[in-house]
Structure formats: structure tokens, C-alpha cells
Design a protein around this motif. Structure first.
Motif, PDB file in Angstrom:
ATOM      1  N   PHE A 214      25.367  16.486  20.875  1.00 52.76           N
ATOM      2  CA  PHE A 214      24.106  16.339  20.152  1.00 52.76           C
ATOM      3  C   PHE A 214      24.250  15.408  18.935  1.00 52.76           C
ATOM      4  CE2 PHE A 214      24.333  20.997  21.361  1.00 52.76           C
ATOM      5  CZ  PHE A 214      23.897  20.753  22.650  1.00 52.76           C
ATOM      6  N   LYS A 215      25.084  14.366  19.063  1.00 52.58           N
ATOM      7  CA  LYS A 215      25.415  13.557  17.910  1.00 52.58           C
ATOM      8  C   LYS A 215      24.359  12.509  17.554  1.00 52.58           C
ATOM      9  CE  LYS A 215      28.523   9.888  17.389  1.00 52.58           C
ATOM     10  NZ  LYS A 215      29.794   9.262  17.654  1.00 52.58           N
ATOM     11  N   LYS A 216      23.901  11.761  18.559  1.00 53.67           N
ATOM     12  CA  LYS A 216      23.049  10.611  18.298  1.00 53.67           C
ATOM     13  C   LYS A 216      21.589  10.953  18.550  1.00 53.67           C
ATOM     14  CE  LYS A 216      22.646   5.997  17.807  1.00 53.67           C
ATOM     15  NZ  LYS A 216      23.279   5.099  16.892  1.00 53.67           N
ATOM     16  N   LYS A 217      20.713  10.455  17.721  1.00 53.75           N
ATOM     17  CA  LYS A 217      19.282  10.720  17.869  1.00 53.75           C
ATOM     18  C   LYS A 217      18.612   9.485  18.472  1.00 53.75           C
ATOM     19  CE  LYS A 217      18.873  14.101  14.125  1.00 53.75           C
ATOM     20  NZ  LYS A 217      20.299  14.199  13.798  1.00 53.75           N
ATOM     21  N   TYR A 218      18.579   9.417  19.810  1.00 51.48           N
ATOM     22  CA  TYR A 218      17.902   8.332  20.499  1.00 51.48           C
ATOM     23  C   TYR A 218      16.442   8.712  20.761  1.00 51.48           C
ATOM     24  CZ  TYR A 218      22.727   7.033  21.724  1.00 51.48           C
ATOM     25  OH  TYR A 218      24.061   6.708  21.702  1.00 51.48           O
ATOM     26  N   THR A 219      15.604   7.697  20.917  1.00 49.68           N
ATOM     27  CA  THR A 219      14.211   7.895  21.313  1.00 49.68           C
ATOM     28  C   THR A 219      13.871   6.891  22.402  1.00 49.68           C
ATOM     29  OG1 THR A 219      13.618   8.614  19.086  1.00 49.68           O
ATOM     30  CG2 THR A 219      11.820   7.972  20.524  1.00 49.68           C
ATOM     31  N   LEU A 220      13.204   7.351  23.469  1.00 50.58           N
ATOM     32  CA  LEU A 220      12.779   6.488  24.557  1.00 50.58           C
ATOM     33  C   LEU A 220      11.266   6.349  24.512  1.00 50.58           C
ATOM     34  CD1 LEU A 220      14.918   8.018  27.459  1.00 50.58           C
ATOM     35  CD2 LEU A 220      15.521   6.098  25.951  1.00 50.58           C
ATOM     36  N   ASN A 221      10.780   5.120  24.676  1.00 50.99           N
ATOM     37  CA  ASN A 221       9.350   4.872  24.719  1.00 50.99           C
ATOM     38  C   ASN A 221       8.894   4.901  26.172  1.00 50.99           C
ATOM     39  OD1 ASN A 221       6.722   3.960  24.591  1.00 50.99           O
ATOM     40  ND2 ASN A 221       7.148   2.307  23.170  1.00 50.99           N
ATOM     41  N   CYS A 222       8.259   5.993  26.567  1.00 49.37           N
ATOM     42  CA  CYS A 222       7.841   6.190  27.950  1.00 49.37           C
ATOM     43  C   CYS A 222       6.326   6.021  28.047  1.00 49.37           C
ATOM     44  CB  CYS A 222       8.253   7.579  28.435  1.00 49.37           C
ATOM     45  SG  CYS A 222      10.034   7.855  28.390  1.00 49.37           S
ATOM     46  N   ARG A 223       5.890   4.781  28.261  1.00 48.56           N
ATOM     47  CA  ARG A 223       4.466   4.458  28.356  1.00 48.56           C
ATOM     48  C   ARG A 223       3.706   4.956  27.132  1.00 48.56           C
ATOM     49  NH1 ARG A 223       3.153   3.104  33.872  1.00 48.56           N
ATOM     50  NH2 ARG A 223       0.974   3.375  33.299  1.00 48.56           N
TER      51      ARG A 223
ATOM     52  N   LYS B  11       4.608   7.339  25.110  1.00 47.96           N
ATOM     53  CA  LYS B  11       5.064   8.664  24.701  1.00 47.96           C
ATOM     54  C   LYS B  11       6.517   8.538  24.238  1.00 47.96           C
ATOM     55  CE  LYS B  11       2.342  10.800  28.392  1.00 47.96           C
ATOM     56  NZ  LYS B  11       2.432  11.556  29.667  1.00 47.96           N
ATOM     57  N   LEU B  12       6.801   9.022  23.052  1.00 51.31           N
ATOM     58  CA  LEU B  12       8.160   8.947  22.532  1.00 51.31           C
ATOM     59  C   LEU B  12       8.930  10.190  22.956  1.00 51.31           C
ATOM     60  CD1 LEU B  12       7.657   7.485  18.952  1.00 51.31           C
ATOM     61  CD2 LEU B  12       8.286   6.300  21.068  1.00 51.31           C
ATOM     62  N   LEU B  13       9.986   9.976  23.712  1.00 50.03           N
ATOM     63  CA  LEU B  13      10.810  11.060  24.230  1.00 50.03           C
ATOM     64  C   LEU B  13      12.098  11.105  23.417  1.00 50.03           C
ATOM     65  CD1 LEU B  13      11.036  13.214  26.476  1.00 50.03           C
ATOM     66  CD2 LEU B  13      12.145  11.477  27.892  1.00 50.03           C
ATOM     67  N   SER B  14      12.274  12.177  22.650  1.00 48.53           N
ATOM     68  CA  SER B  14      13.444  12.299  21.788  1.00 48.53           C
ATOM     69  C   SER B  14      14.642  12.842  22.556  1.00 48.53           C
ATOM     70  CB  SER B  14      13.136  13.232  20.615  1.00 48.53           C
ATOM     71  OG  SER B  14      14.318  13.487  19.868  1.00 48.53           O
TER      72      SER B  14
ATOM     73  N   GLY C 130      11.432  23.853  32.700  1.00 44.21           N
ATOM     74  CA  GLY C 130      11.881  23.119  31.517  1.00 44.21           C
ATOM     75  C   GLY C 130      12.285  21.681  31.723  1.00 44.21           C
ATOM     76  N   ALA C 131      11.974  21.092  32.879  1.00 46.84           N
ATOM     77  CA  ALA C 131      12.328  19.692  33.109  1.00 46.84           C
ATOM     78  C   ALA C 131      11.624  18.791  32.102  1.00 46.84           C
ATOM     79  CB  ALA C 131      11.969  19.277  34.531  1.00 46.84           C
ATOM     80  N   ASP C 132      12.368  17.846  31.544  1.00 42.05           N
ATOM     81  CA  ASP C 132      11.803  16.874  30.614  1.00 42.05           C
ATOM     82  C   ASP C 132      11.361  15.605  31.328  1.00 42.05           C
ATOM     83  OD1 ASP C 132      12.571  18.270  27.979  1.00 42.05           O
ATOM     84  OD2 ASP C 132      14.485  18.158  29.042  1.00 42.05           O
ATOM     85  N   ILE C 133      12.047  15.295  32.434  1.00 43.19           N
ATOM     86  CA  ILE C 133      11.765  14.105  33.243  1.00 43.19           C
ATOM     87  C   ILE C 133      11.871  14.524  34.703  1.00 43.19           C
ATOM     88  CG2 ILE C 133      12.478  11.730  33.784  1.00 43.19           C
ATOM     89  CD1 ILE C 133      14.078  11.797  31.097  1.00 43.19           C
ATOM     90  N   LEU C 134      11.040  13.923  35.549  1.00 44.43           N
ATOM     91  CA  LEU C 134      11.148  14.121  36.989  1.00 44.43           C
ATOM     92  C   LEU C 134      11.522  12.785  37.623  1.00 44.43           C
ATOM     93  CD1 LEU C 134       7.942  16.277  37.614  1.00 44.43           C
ATOM     94  CD2 LEU C 134      10.301  17.085  37.350  1.00 44.43           C
ATOM     95  N   ASP C 135      12.578  12.774  38.419  1.00 45.46           N
ATOM     96  CA  ASP C 135      13.096  11.551  39.024  1.00 45.46           C
ATOM     97  C   ASP C 135      12.738  11.533  40.507  1.00 45.46           C
ATOM     98  OD1 ASP C 135      14.560   9.106  38.822  1.00 45.46           O
ATOM     99  OD2 ASP C 135      16.265  10.072  39.802  1.00 45.46           O
ATOM    100  N   ILE C 136      11.890  10.585  40.902  1.00 48.91           N
ATOM    101  CA  ILE C 136      11.361  10.535  42.255  1.00 48.91           C
ATOM    102  C   ILE C 136      12.028   9.401  43.027  1.00 48.91           C
ATOM    103  CG2 ILE C 136       9.274  10.216  43.636  1.00 48.91           C
ATOM    104  CD1 ILE C 136       7.707  11.298  41.227  1.00 48.91           C
ATOM    105  N   GLY C 137      12.622   9.742  44.160  1.00 53.60           N
ATOM    106  CA  GLY C 137      13.294   8.738  44.971  1.00 53.60           C
ATOM    107  C   GLY C 137      12.845   8.777  46.415  1.00 53.60           C
ATOM    108  N   GLY C 138      12.785   7.589  47.042  1.00 50.93           N
ATOM    109  CA  GLY C 138      12.414   7.504  48.444  1.00 50.93           C
ATOM    110  C   GLY C 138      13.453   6.824  49.295  1.00 50.93           C
ATOM    111  N   TYR C 139      14.635   6.567  48.701  1.00 50.56           N
ATOM    112  CA  TYR C 139      15.719   5.887  49.413  1.00 50.56           C
ATOM    113  C   TYR C 139      16.981   6.698  49.200  1.00 50.56           C
ATOM    114  CZ  TYR C 139      18.759   1.988  50.907  1.00 50.56           C
ATOM    115  OH  TYR C 139      19.673   1.192  51.561  1.00 50.56           O
ATOM    116  N   SER C 140      17.521   7.252  50.250  1.00 49.83           N
ATOM    117  CA  SER C 140      18.731   8.058  50.112  1.00 49.83           C
ATOM    118  C   SER C 140      19.924   7.167  49.779  1.00 49.83           C
ATOM    119  CB  SER C 140      19.015   8.820  51.407  1.00 49.83           C
ATOM    120  OG  SER C 140      20.241   9.524  51.290  1.00 49.83           O
ATOM    121  N   SER C 141      20.657   7.548  48.741  1.00 46.98           N
ATOM    122  CA  SER C 141      21.813   6.761  48.303  1.00 46.98           C
ATOM    123  C   SER C 141      23.133   7.455  48.608  1.00 46.98           C
ATOM    124  CB  SER C 141      21.713   6.468  46.801  1.00 46.98           C
ATOM    125  OG  SER C 141      21.585   7.666  46.071  1.00 46.98           O
ATOM    126  N   ARG C 142      23.103   8.465  49.475  1.00 52.84           N
ATOM    127  CA  ARG C 142      24.357   9.115  49.840  1.00 52.84           C
ATOM    128  C   ARG C 142      25.226   8.123  50.610  1.00 52.84           C
ATOM    129  NH1 ARG C 142      24.550  10.228  55.179  1.00 52.84           N
ATOM    130  NH2 ARG C 142      22.580  10.333  56.313  1.00 52.84           N
TER     131      ARG C 142
END
Length: 285
Positions: free
Chosen positions: A8-17, A19-22, A62-74
């Protein structure tokens, strides 16, 4: 580096359209696979309706982000066209955002045209397993879209990567290869970059554990870190179990990653990952 210096050292923020995601505390990214052949059968979804139901459960857990994929990378996964990939993910993106308009969605793709279509449909983050190496248009597309980008380390393609897991020093080489791509992105003006060392992608079980031991070395690039360890072979092969029984092992390796400075956990099991973060934050190790 001591664990207490990275957790929990660094305080990054992402600009998601807009919305600021801390990332002041680690986040959980839930995996939604619109594929029939993803490596973990429990993550496979076959329709937008199933994706909406799974998304609702993950968000409530409690998910903060949902990651949607349509191409299997296994390893050894079948190749599909960009059109088929879009046909899998775009209806799900639209349906999820209609039901949950505040959800932050990531699209798991290495194709620039798929990434752009997903962002136009409402996705806020691009998660590229190839780190820009499989589509030369990806970085310029990112510079234009200005959305957060997850830069993962991989060699080759999902079909060829297993034969490319050869390193003198896996941590040093992964770091050097990521550094080259980060420089290109920054030169183009891409602002929000997240690093993913690519556990399991062109890496053996031994490489994965070596990377995990030295995960905090990637902090030299001063960027947030995402790890995807959920139910992977380094867990179930080491324990001699099936993927379906790999939740406990996943919690252990995720805990280790958090103590090494991970900012985002990409997981199949959101509730357990969220609980892990809460307990570690409380402990302040």
C-alpha cells in the motif's frame, strides 16, 4: 526490500472515462470470459445475459474493475477473428453498463480495432496480454483514446509462447522488455500505464515463482502493478491438484504478491481476494 516498504505504498490514480479510480489500497479485477475455451472452465460465459449475472455477483462481492475477454489466451488456444472477438464482447459490455452504469470495465484484447470498439461501447481500460507486440496499431490507438492501459509481458503468441520460456534471469529480462514498451507509450503521451509481469505467459512454473519473489523489483519503473495468479498452473501443478481446488493456493500467492507491492489482483474469485486485501490492510504488515 521489506514487505512493509511496498504494501500500500504508492498512491496512484487512474482516469477511467472521467472517473478517478484510486489505487491507494489494492483493487480487485474480476474476470469475465466470453469464451468457450478459457483455461479455467469455471470462468467461461456463453452470453451477454450470463455476463450480466456474473458481473452483478462480482460487483456485490467487491470487484472494483470487471475485465471482459473474448479471446482465450491459454497456451495453445485456438485463434479467432477480430470480428468474432467483437461479437462476443460488445453485447456484454453494453448489457453490463445498462444494468450497472457505474461499473468500470476493462477489455482484455491485443487487437487495436477490438480495443477501440470496446471503448466506444463503454469500456474504460485496455488490458493487452501482448504489451503492444501483436498489433502495431495498439499504441497509437491508445494515445488517441487516452484510457488506462495494462501492459503485460509475453513472448510470441498464445499459440507459440510455451516454447519461448527461456531466460538467463527472468526478472531482469521481463523488466527490460517492459521498459522498452513503457518508453514507447510515454513518448506517445499515454498517461495511465499499469504493468503486468505476465505470470504463466512464456514462463515456466519456476519462472513464475522467481518473478513473484522479485515482484517488487518492477517498482523501479514507478508504475502500478497488476498480477494475474488466479488458479494458474504454478498453483495447481505445484500442489498436485485440479484447478477447481486451487482457490486456497490462489489466496496464498495473491497474499505474497500484495506484500511485494501488487496494486491490482486479477481474479476469478472476487470475494476471497477482497477479503485478503482487507485483512492485510488491517494488519499493516
Amino acid at each position: 526490500m521489506e514487505a512493509k516498504d511496498t504494501l500500500f505504498k504508492k498512491k496512484y490514480t487512474l482516469n477511467c472515462r472521467g472517473k478517478l479510480l484510486s489505487l491507494e489500497a489494492p483493487l480487485v479485477m474480476g474476470i469475465l470470459n466470453l469464451t468457450p475455451d478459457s483455461f479455467y472452465p469455471g470462468s467461461r460465459l456463453s452470453s451477454a445475459e450470463e455476463a450480466v449475472a456474473k458481473a452483478g455477483k462480482m460487483l456485490s462481492d467487491g470487484a472494483d474493475i470487471l475485465d471482459i475477454g473474448g479471446y482465450s489466451s491459454r497456451p495453445g488456444a485456438a485463434d479467432i477473428s477480430a470480428q468474432e472477438e467483437q461479437e462476443r464482447i460488445l453485447p456484454a459490455i453494453q448489457a453490463i453498463l445498462q444494468k450497472y452504469p457505474e461499473a468500470i470495465l476493462s477489455v482484455d484484447t491485443f487487437r487495436a480495432d477490438v480495443a477501440e470498439a470496446a471503448v466506444n461501447a463503454g469500456a474504460a481500460i485496455i488490458n493487452d496480454i501482448s504489451g503492444g507486440l501483436l498489433d502495431e496499431a495498439m499504441f497509437e490507438t491508445l494515445a488517441r483514446l487516452q484510457v488506462p492501459y495494462i501492459l503485460m509481458h509475453m513472448r510470441g503468441t498464445p499459440q507459440t509462447m510455451s516454447g519461448l520460456a527461456k531466460y538467463e534471469d527472468v526478472t531482469v529480462e521481463v523488466l527490460d522488455e517492459l521498459r522498452v514498451q513503457v518508453a514507447k507509450l510515454q513518448q506517445l503521451g499515454v498517461k495511465d500505464i499499469i504493468l503486468d509481469p505476465g505470470f504463466g505467459f512464456a514462463k515456466t512454473v519456476e519462472h513464475n515463482f522467481e518473478l513473484l519473489r522479485h515482484l517488487d523489483d518492477l517498482r523501479i519503473l514507478d508504475l502500478p502493478l497488476l498480477v494475474g495468479l488466479s488458479r494458474k498452473s504454478m498453483v495447481y501443478k505445484t500442489l498436485g491438484i485440479e484447478q477447481a481446488d486451487a482457490l486456497t493456493g490462489t489466496i496464498v500467492v495473491n497474499t505474497l504478491a500484495l506484500t511485494k507491492g501488487a496494486d491490482i489482483l486479477r481474479v476469478h474469485d472476487v470475494k476471497e481476494a477482497k477479503q485478503t486485501i482487507i485483512l492485510l490492510e488491517k494488519a499493516k504488515l
